[in-house]
Design a protein around this motif. Structure first.
Motif, mmCIF file in Angstrom:
data_model
loop_
_atom_site.group_PDB
_atom_site.id
_atom_site.type_symbol
_atom_site.label_atom_id
_atom_site.label_comp_id
_atom_site.label_asym_id
_atom_site.label_seq_id
_atom_site.Cartn_x
_atom_site.Cartn_y
_atom_site.Cartn_z
ATOM 1 N N ASP A 86 0.819 -1.216 0.000
ATOM 2 C CA ASP A 86 0.000 0.000 0.000
ATOM 3 C C ASP A 86 0.851 1.264 0.000
ATOM 4 O O ASP A 86 0.331 2.341 -0.290
ATOM 5 C CB ASP A 86 -0.921 -0.005 1.225
ATOM 6 N N GLY A 87 2.110 1.124 0.353
ATOM 7 C CA GLY A 87 2.955 2.318 0.363
ATOM 8 C C GLY A 87 4.420 1.951 0.448
ATOM 9 O O GLY A 87 4.802 0.915 0.992
ATOM 10 N N LEU A 88 5.239 2.815 -0.149
ATOM 11 C CA LEU A 88 6.699 2.657 -0.118
ATOM 12 C C LEU A 88 7.291 3.919 0.486
ATOM 13 O O LEU A 88 7.001 5.026 0.017
ATOM 14 C CB LEU A 88 7.217 2.469 -1.559
ATOM 15 N N VAL A 89 8.097 3.739 1.540
ATOM 16 C CA VAL A 89 8.837 4.868 2.097
ATOM 17 C C VAL A 89 10.307 4.680 1.756
ATOM 18 O O VAL A 89 10.982 3.795 2.285
ATOM 19 C CB VAL A 89 8.669 4.981 3.629
ATOM 20 N N ASN A 90 10.780 5.476 0.818
ATOM 21 C CA ASN A 90 12.195 5.476 0.448
ATOM 22 C C ASN A 90 12.935 6.381 1.421
ATOM 23 O O ASN A 90 12.859 7.615 1.322
ATOM 24 C CB ASN A 90 12.361 6.024 -0.978
ATOM 25 N N ASN A 91 13.622 5.761 2.386
ATOM 26 C CA ASN A 91 14.242 6.560 3.453
ATOM 27 C C ASN A 91 15.749 6.307 3.609
ATOM 28 O O ASN A 91 16.495 7.207 3.967
ATOM 29 C CB ASN A 91 13.519 6.232 4.775
ATOM 30 N N ALA A 92 16.201 5.080 3.326
ATOM 31 C CA ALA A 92 17.603 4.742 3.606
ATOM 32 C C ALA A 92 18.552 5.658 2.837
ATOM 33 O O ALA A 92 18.366 5.911 1.648
ATOM 34 C CB ALA A 92 17.874 3.282 3.233
ATOM 35 N N THR A 133 -3.434 -1.290 -5.447
ATOM 36 C CA THR A 133 -3.978 -0.762 -4.180
ATOM 37 C C THR A 133 -4.218 0.752 -4.244
ATOM 38 O O THR A 133 -4.681 1.331 -3.266
ATOM 39 C CB THR A 133 -2.990 -1.027 -3.024
ATOM 40 N N LYS A 134 -3.863 1.386 -5.366
ATOM 41 C CA LYS A 134 -3.798 2.859 -5.424
ATOM 42 C C LYS A 134 -2.950 3.357 -4.256
ATOM 43 O O LYS A 134 -3.315 4.281 -3.518
ATOM 44 C CB LYS A 134 -5.188 3.493 -5.370
ATOM 45 N N GLY A 135 -1.824 2.684 -4.081
ATOM 46 C CA GLY A 135 -0.920 3.026 -2.983
ATOM 47 C C GLY A 135 -0.157 4.303 -3.287
ATOM 48 O O GLY A 135 -0.453 5.004 -4.253
ATOM 49 N N ASN A 136 0.824 4.588 -2.474
ATOM 50 C CA ASN A 136 1.586 5.811 -2.741
ATOM 51 C C ASN A 136 3.023 5.704 -2.249
ATOM 52 O O ASN A 136 3.409 4.737 -1.591
ATOM 53 C CB ASN A 136 0.868 7.039 -2.189
ATOM 54 N N ILE A 137 3.810 6.715 -2.621
ATOM 55 C CA ILE A 137 5.251 6.728 -2.319
ATOM 56 C C ILE A 137 5.583 8.000 -1.542
ATOM 57 O O ILE A 137 5.136 9.088 -1.926
ATOM 58 C CB ILE A 137 6.081 6.699 -3.625
ATOM 59 N N VAL A 138 6.344 7.826 -0.458
ATOM 60 C CA VAL A 138 6.921 8.994 0.210
ATOM 61 C C VAL A 138 8.436 8.828 0.226
ATOM 62 O O VAL A 138 8.957 7.803 0.683
ATOM 63 C CB VAL A 138 6.404 9.166 1.664
ATOM 64 N N ASN A 139 9.121 9.801 -0.313
ATOM 65 C CA ASN A 139 10.581 9.820 -0.292
ATOM 66 C C ASN A 139 11.059 10.699 0.859
ATOM 67 O O ASN A 139 10.427 11.707 1.177
ATOM 68 C CB ASN A 139 11.135 10.418 -1.590
ATOM 69 N N ARG A 179 -0.030 8.644 -5.563
ATOM 70 C CA ARG A 179 0.565 9.916 -5.159
ATOM 71 C C ARG A 179 2.038 9.727 -4.789
ATOM 72 O O ARG A 179 2.429 8.657 -4.305
ATOM 73 C CB ARG A 179 -0.188 10.498 -3.947
ATOM 74 N N VAL A 180 2.816 10.770 -5.042
ATOM 75 C CA VAL A 180 4.252 10.725 -4.710
ATOM 76 C C VAL A 180 4.636 12.052 -4.051
ATOM 77 O O VAL A 180 4.395 13.124 -4.626
ATOM 78 C CB VAL A 180 5.121 10.527 -5.969
#
Ligand code: NAP
Length: 259
Positions: A86-92, A133-139, A179-180
């Motif tokens: 449902d979502g990807l958090v690009n944090n590393a 899922t109509k998921g989203n990404i937060v960087n 959404r991104v």
């Protein structure tokens, strides 16, 4: 405010330490399921144990994310275990001090692999699942992208690209209503920050100088404050917010620091 995260599945890279750990815990507090992707097995295990102990659901994949293969494995593991993303958090990321003078073409490229390639690779491999899922990404970005820092070309280039990709992906993914967004910190006390400040001459004095210039309350941002914005953006409560670069920095990047 209910963020409606219950039973939703989120990948958090670097989710066992610093800002990523706060994001993992906040997602879990909101009843979401967390998959941590990071390179240190003991840290990953400790964070999963903490979440499970407090009643949440979490798993981890131990991987150095600098290869495309590792990123594909993270996505495959998540879908096999939980059936959806449902979502990807690009944090590393790591401020690895590969400068123009003190670096080399090889080190610059390696820095891009450690800081940038996995943002693209994970988004690429997660995309078919986010469509469902109509998921989203937060960087997670960095103020270095807009202010520079000196002696850290690889990190600055990566974070500049993260800002550009946020707009680029937000446009490309409009047809799927994915959404991104990017959350952009400046000064947050984490293991990364502690290691970085120790590389400077007179670290305590330098830290006091930095903190004194943070406009709002003359204090560093907490990891939890970054996590709160990130998790809000992951949630359907921010359903018409996309392509945004949101500075959670106590005004550090934009307000007059001479005040
Ligand atoms: P941190 O305390 O070092 O935590 C980052 C975590 O990600 C660590 O567990 C680290 O593993 C892992 N990691 C980093 N690169 C990885 C890779 N290529 N593959 C697998 N795991 C990796 O860092 P943080 O301060 O929380 O930073 C998180 C994000 O915020 C980064 O993108 C950073 O650029 C950004 N940021 C932080 C600040 C700040 O003030 N702290 C300011 C601006 C932006 P190891 O422990 O093994 O390194």
């Amino acid at each position: 405010m209910d963020l409606n995260l219950a039973n939703k599945v989120f990948i958090v890279t670097g989710g066992a330490k610093g800002i990523g750990a706060a994001i993992s815990k906040t997602i879990s507090d909101e009843k979401g399921i967390v998959v941590i992707a990071g390179r240190n097995k003991a840290d990953n295990q400790a964070m999963v144990d903490e979440i499970v102990k407090s009643g949440g659901t979490a798993s981890y994949v131990t991987a150095e994310l600098g290869t495309a293969e590792a990123c594909r494995e993270v996505v495959d593991f998540t879908v096999e275990k939980y059936g959806q993303i449902d979502g990807l958090v690009n944090n590393a990321g790591i401020n690895d001090g590969v400068g123009l003078e003190n670096g080399s073409p090889e080190k610059f490229f390696q820095s891009l692999e450690k800081n940038l390639s996995h943002y693209y690779n994970l988004a690429h491999y997660a995309l078919p699942h986010l469509k469902k899922t109509k998921g989203n990404i937060v960087n997670i970005g960095s103020k270095v992208a807009v202010t520079g820092q000196g002696r850290t070309s690889g990190y600055a280039a990566s974070k500049g690209a993260v800002n550009a990709l946020t707009r680029e992906w937000a446009v490309e993914l409009l047809p799927y209503a994915i959404r991104v967004n990017t959350v952009l910190p400046a000064e947050v006390w984490t293991p990364l920050y502690e290691n970085w400040i120790k590389t400077l001459p007179n670290p305590e004095e330098k830290l006091a100088q930095i903190v004194a210039k943070i406009p709002l309350e003359k204090r560093m941002t907490t990891s939890e404050e970054i996590a709160d914005m990130t998790v809000f953006l992951l949630s359907s409560r921010s359903s018409h917010t996309t392509g945004q670069i949101i500075f959670v920095d106590g005004g550090y990047s934009h307000l007059d620091r001479s005040i």
